[in-house]
Design a protein around this motif. Structure first.
Motif, short mmCIF file in Angstrom:
data_model
loop_
_atom_site.label_atom_id
_atom_site.label_comp_id
_atom_site.label_asym_id
_atom_site.label_seq_id
_atom_site.Cartn_x
_atom_site.Cartn_y
_atom_site.Cartn_z
N PRO A 226 10.77 -87.61 63.74
CA PRO A 226 11.69 -88.72 63.44
C PRO A 226 12.18 -88.74 62.00
N GLY A 227 11.41 -88.20 61.08
CA GLY A 227 11.81 -88.18 59.68
C GLY A 227 12.90 -87.17 59.36
N HIS A 228 13.17 -86.27 60.30
CA HIS A 228 14.18 -85.23 60.09
C HIS A 228 15.19 -85.17 61.23
N ALA A 229 15.25 -86.20 62.05
CA ALA A 229 16.16 -86.23 63.20
C ALA A 229 17.59 -85.99 62.73
N GLY A 230 18.29 -85.17 63.49
CA GLY A 230 19.68 -84.84 63.19
C GLY A 230 19.84 -83.62 62.31
N GLU A 231 18.80 -83.21 61.62
CA GLU A 231 18.85 -82.00 60.79
C GLU A 231 18.74 -80.77 61.69
N VAL B 83 16.95 -81.25 65.23
CA VAL B 83 15.70 -82.00 65.33
C VAL B 83 15.97 -83.31 66.03
N VAL B 84 15.13 -83.65 67.02
CA VAL B 84 15.25 -84.93 67.71
C VAL B 84 14.16 -85.87 67.20
N ALA B 85 14.41 -87.17 67.35
CA ALA B 85 13.51 -88.18 66.80
C ALA B 85 12.21 -88.33 67.58
N GLY B 86 12.28 -88.21 68.90
CA GLY B 86 11.10 -88.44 69.70
C GLY B 86 11.12 -87.70 71.01
N GLY C 240 6.01 -83.09 65.89
CA GLY C 240 5.38 -83.09 64.58
C GLY C 240 5.71 -81.86 63.76
N VAL C 241 6.75 -81.14 64.14
CA VAL C 241 7.14 -79.94 63.40
C VAL C 241 7.60 -80.33 61.99
N SER C 242 7.29 -79.46 61.05
CA SER C 242 7.67 -79.68 59.65
C SER C 242 8.74 -78.67 59.26
N PRO C 243 9.70 -79.09 58.43
CA PRO C 243 10.68 -78.13 57.91
C PRO C 243 10.12 -77.26 56.79
N ASN C 244 8.89 -77.54 56.37
CA ASN C 244 8.25 -76.78 55.30
C ASN C 244 7.73 -75.46 55.89
#
Length: 158
Positions: A53-58, A65-68, A25-29
């Protein structure tokens, strides 16, 4: 194995022993608590793997970032969860099934789950809920002054 309120010695041992932390649940903000807790743990020498999951691959904090939880590497030894309480049990179940090196599940302030606690107890995994590893680390390793702040200036930044 620990439960909700481990003593300071146990918390100190856990925080010293962890090396690889999956932060769910980490945020890039950078003003979100999940971001600065993950950043703080990284600055303390922990390898932090962001899960969102909303930032996977970034790239976030130097890691992809991984999806799950199922995408985390097996060497993850602590899971730090920034999700609402009702979402925790399935996350912890997946982590217990997928991560052979998992030693600690840590639920952030305001996050509790009796079901997750029972699953961890069954597997002999440390379980801490409704606490923050950043706050505990600072408290236990002398980074806080009497007022609760290191510099006297209230800030979420390190």
């Amino acid at each position: 194995m620990t439960q909700d309120a481990p003593d300071d010695s146990t918390l100190r041992d856990i925080l010293t022993a962890i090396h690889v932390v999956g932060v769910v649940g980490v945020s890039p903000n950078p003003v979100r608590p999940s971001y600065f807790v993950a950043r703080y743990l990284g600055l303390r020498g922990k390898r932090v793997i962001p899960v969102n999951p909303g930032h996977a691959g970034e790239t976030l904090l130097g890691a992809t970032v991984v999806a799950g939880v199922g995408d985390l590497p097996p060497e993850v030894d602590m899971l730090d969860v920034f999700r609402r309480s009702e979402h925790v049990a399935p996350i912890v179940r997946e982590a217990l099934d997928h991560l052979p090196g998992l030693r600690t599940v840590w639920l952030q302030i305001g996050v509790v789950s009796d079901e997750a606690r029972a699953m961890c107890a069954e597997r002999g995994v440390n379980f801490i809920q409704n606490r923050c590893p950043k706050i505990e680390y600072q408290r236990l390793f002398g980074e806080l002054r009497m007022g609760g702040f290191n510099t006297g200036v209230i800030s979420s930044r390190l």
